[in-house]
Design a protein around this motif. Sequence first.
Motif, mmCIF file in Angstrom:
data_model
loop_
_atom_site.group_PDB
_atom_site.id
_atom_site.type_symbol
_atom_site.label_atom_id
_atom_site.label_comp_id
_atom_site.label_asym_id
_atom_site.label_seq_id
_atom_site.Cartn_x
_atom_site.Cartn_y
_atom_site.Cartn_z
ATOM 1 N N ILE A 157 3.135 0.967 8.382
ATOM 2 C CA ILE A 157 1.888 1.610 8.820
ATOM 3 C C ILE A 157 0.865 0.580 9.281
ATOM 4 O O ILE A 157 0.199 0.756 10.309
ATOM 5 C CB ILE A 157 1.280 2.420 7.651
ATOM 6 N N PHE A 158 0.752 -0.507 8.524
ATOM 7 C CA PHE A 158 -0.288 -1.484 8.868
ATOM 8 C C PHE A 158 0.080 -2.283 10.114
ATOM 9 O O PHE A 158 -0.807 -2.646 10.896
ATOM 10 C CB PHE A 158 -0.601 -2.380 7.675
ATOM 11 N N ILE B 255 -1.002 -0.136 12.836
ATOM 12 C CA ILE B 255 -2.461 -0.224 13.044
ATOM 13 C C ILE B 255 -2.792 -1.477 13.850
ATOM 14 O O ILE B 255 -3.575 -1.421 14.809
ATOM 15 C CB ILE B 255 -3.198 -0.197 11.684
ATOM 16 N N PHE C 247 -10.207 -3.070 8.092
ATOM 17 C CA PHE C 247 -10.486 -1.693 8.512
ATOM 18 C C PHE C 247 -10.728 -0.839 7.280
ATOM 19 O O PHE C 247 -10.361 -1.209 6.146
ATOM 20 C CB PHE C 247 -9.316 -1.135 9.349
ATOM 21 N N LEU C 248 -11.348 0.321 7.506
ATOM 22 C CA LEU C 248 -11.637 1.205 6.380
ATOM 23 C C LEU C 248 -10.358 1.838 5.850
ATOM 24 O O LEU C 248 -9.473 2.237 6.624
ATOM 25 C CB LEU C 248 -12.607 2.315 6.797
ATOM 26 N N ASP C 249 -10.290 1.941 4.532
ATOM 27 C CA ASP C 249 -9.174 2.645 3.895
ATOM 28 C C ASP C 249 -9.258 4.133 4.253
ATOM 29 O O ASP C 249 -10.339 4.739 4.226
ATOM 30 C CB ASP C 249 -9.258 2.452 2.380
ATOM 31 N N HIS D 145 -14.885 1.408 1.356
ATOM 32 C CA HIS D 145 -13.614 0.828 0.872
ATOM 33 C C HIS D 145 -12.873 0.238 2.065
ATOM 34 O O HIS D 145 -12.491 0.946 2.992
ATOM 35 C CB HIS D 145 -12.803 1.935 0.191
ATOM 36 N N LEU E 112 -9.960 -2.601 3.739
ATOM 37 C CA LEU E 112 -8.713 -3.344 3.557
ATOM 38 C C LEU E 112 -8.703 -4.536 4.509
ATOM 39 O O LEU E 112 -9.103 -4.401 5.673
ATOM 40 C CB LEU E 112 -7.506 -2.444 3.861
ATOM 41 N N GLY F 284 1.550 -1.230 -8.200
ATOM 42 C CA GLY F 284 0.901 -0.136 -7.483
ATOM 43 C C GLY F 284 0.795 -0.337 -5.989
ATOM 44 O O GLY F 284 0.129 0.442 -5.302
ATOM 45 N N VAL G 8 1.820 0.246 0.258
ATOM 46 C CA VAL G 8 2.096 -0.203 1.626
ATOM 47 C C VAL G 8 2.584 -1.649 1.551
ATOM 48 O O VAL G 8 1.834 -2.536 1.122
ATOM 49 C CB VAL G 8 0.840 -0.102 2.512
ATOM 50 N N HIS H 191 -2.361 -6.590 1.623
ATOM 51 C CA HIS H 191 -3.725 -6.146 1.927
ATOM 52 C C HIS H 191 -4.616 -6.328 0.712
ATOM 53 O O HIS H 191 -4.242 -5.996 -0.403
ATOM 54 C CB HIS H 191 -3.760 -4.681 2.382
ATOM 55 N N HIS I 19 -8.066 -5.266 -1.116
ATOM 56 C CA HIS I 19 -9.030 -4.151 -1.161
ATOM 57 C C HIS I 19 -10.420 -4.684 -1.489
ATOM 58 O O HIS I 19 -10.567 -5.512 -2.394
ATOM 59 C CB HIS I 19 -8.672 -3.180 -2.294
HETATM 60 P P1 5GP Z 1 -1.877 -0.011 -2.023
HETATM 61 O O1 5GP Z 1 -1.655 1.006 -3.087
HETATM 62 O O2 5GP Z 1 -0.617 -0.289 -1.235
HETATM 63 O O3 5GP Z 1 -2.552 -1.261 -2.540
HETATM 64 O O4 5GP Z 1 -2.947 0.615 -1.049
HETATM 65 C C1 5GP Z 1 -2.636 1.130 0.206
HETATM 66 C C2 5GP Z 1 -3.923 1.691 0.754
HETATM 67 O O5 5GP Z 1 -3.726 1.962 2.107
HETATM 68 C C3 5GP Z 1 -4.354 2.987 0.074
HETATM 69 O O6 5GP Z 1 -5.638 2.814 -0.485
HETATM 70 C C4 5GP Z 1 -4.331 4.008 1.202
HETATM 71 O O7 5GP Z 1 -5.394 4.918 1.131
HETATM 72 C C5 5GP Z 1 -4.406 3.139 2.444
HETATM 73 N N1 5GP Z 1 -3.714 3.693 3.596
HETATM 74 C C6 5GP Z 1 -2.452 4.218 3.615
HETATM 75 N N2 5GP Z 1 -2.133 4.604 4.868
HETATM 76 C C7 5GP Z 1 -3.208 4.303 5.646
HETATM 77 C C8 5GP Z 1 -3.469 4.470 7.047
HETATM 78 O O8 5GP Z 1 -2.654 4.955 7.833
HETATM 79 N N3 5GP Z 1 -4.690 4.042 7.485
HETATM 80 C C9 5GP Z 1 -5.608 3.478 6.660
HETATM 81 N N4 5GP Z 1 -6.779 3.102 7.191
HETATM 82 N N5 5GP Z 1 -5.390 3.310 5.339
HETATM 83 C C10 5GP Z 1 -4.205 3.724 4.838
#
Ligand code: 5GP
Length: 141
Positions: free
Chosen positions: A6-7, A10, A29-31, A39, A41, A93, A96, A100, A102
């Motif tokens: 996904i990233f 993006i 970018f914004l979460d 929030h 990332l 946890g 993705v 990244h 947070h």
């Molecule tokens: P993780 O749990 O992997 O540390 O966090 C992944 C973060 O990516 C989550 O907070 C989730 O909301 C965010 N996220 C997942 N898919 C997307 C997306 O397609 N776009 C954006 N901007 N954030 C995403």
Amino acid sequence: MTDDCIFCSIVAGDIPSRTVYESEDVLAFLDANPLAPGHTLVIPKTHHERLNDLGDGLAGEVLGTLNALVPVVENAADAPASTVAFNNGPEAGQEVPHVHGHIVPRFEDDGGGPIHAVAGARPDLSEEELDDIAERIRNGN
Ligand code: 5GP
Ligand code: ZN
């Protein structure tokens, strides 16, 4: 670039994001599912799963960007504090699998907890166990 990431999508512009900062190597970018307004990332533009998969230079870029953005994000969100963290690996946890960091703006009485709350019950470690783990970390094994 990994097709099913996904990233990476993006970064490639195939999935829209609310970009707040971009350099040659890093994107912020914004979460999409924010824990607080603002929030954010911060990711390397190239695909690496874990923080420890980054070379020193890219790790420095990502951490430097986080460091620079924290006060900017806090200011924009009118937040007095923030939690800055990486979920490093699925057991921690990470959902993705593209590194990244947070930045989560934090507020008094926001119902959240400190980083200490993430790991469950604390182990009761003996002096010997503490010496042993410290030694292993020092020796890199
Ligand atoms: P993780 O749990 O992997 O540390 O966090 C992944 C973060 O990516 C989550 O907070 C989730 O909301 C965010 N996220 C997942 N898919 C997307 C997306 O397609 N776009 C954006 N901007 N954030 C995403
Ligand atoms: Zn990726």
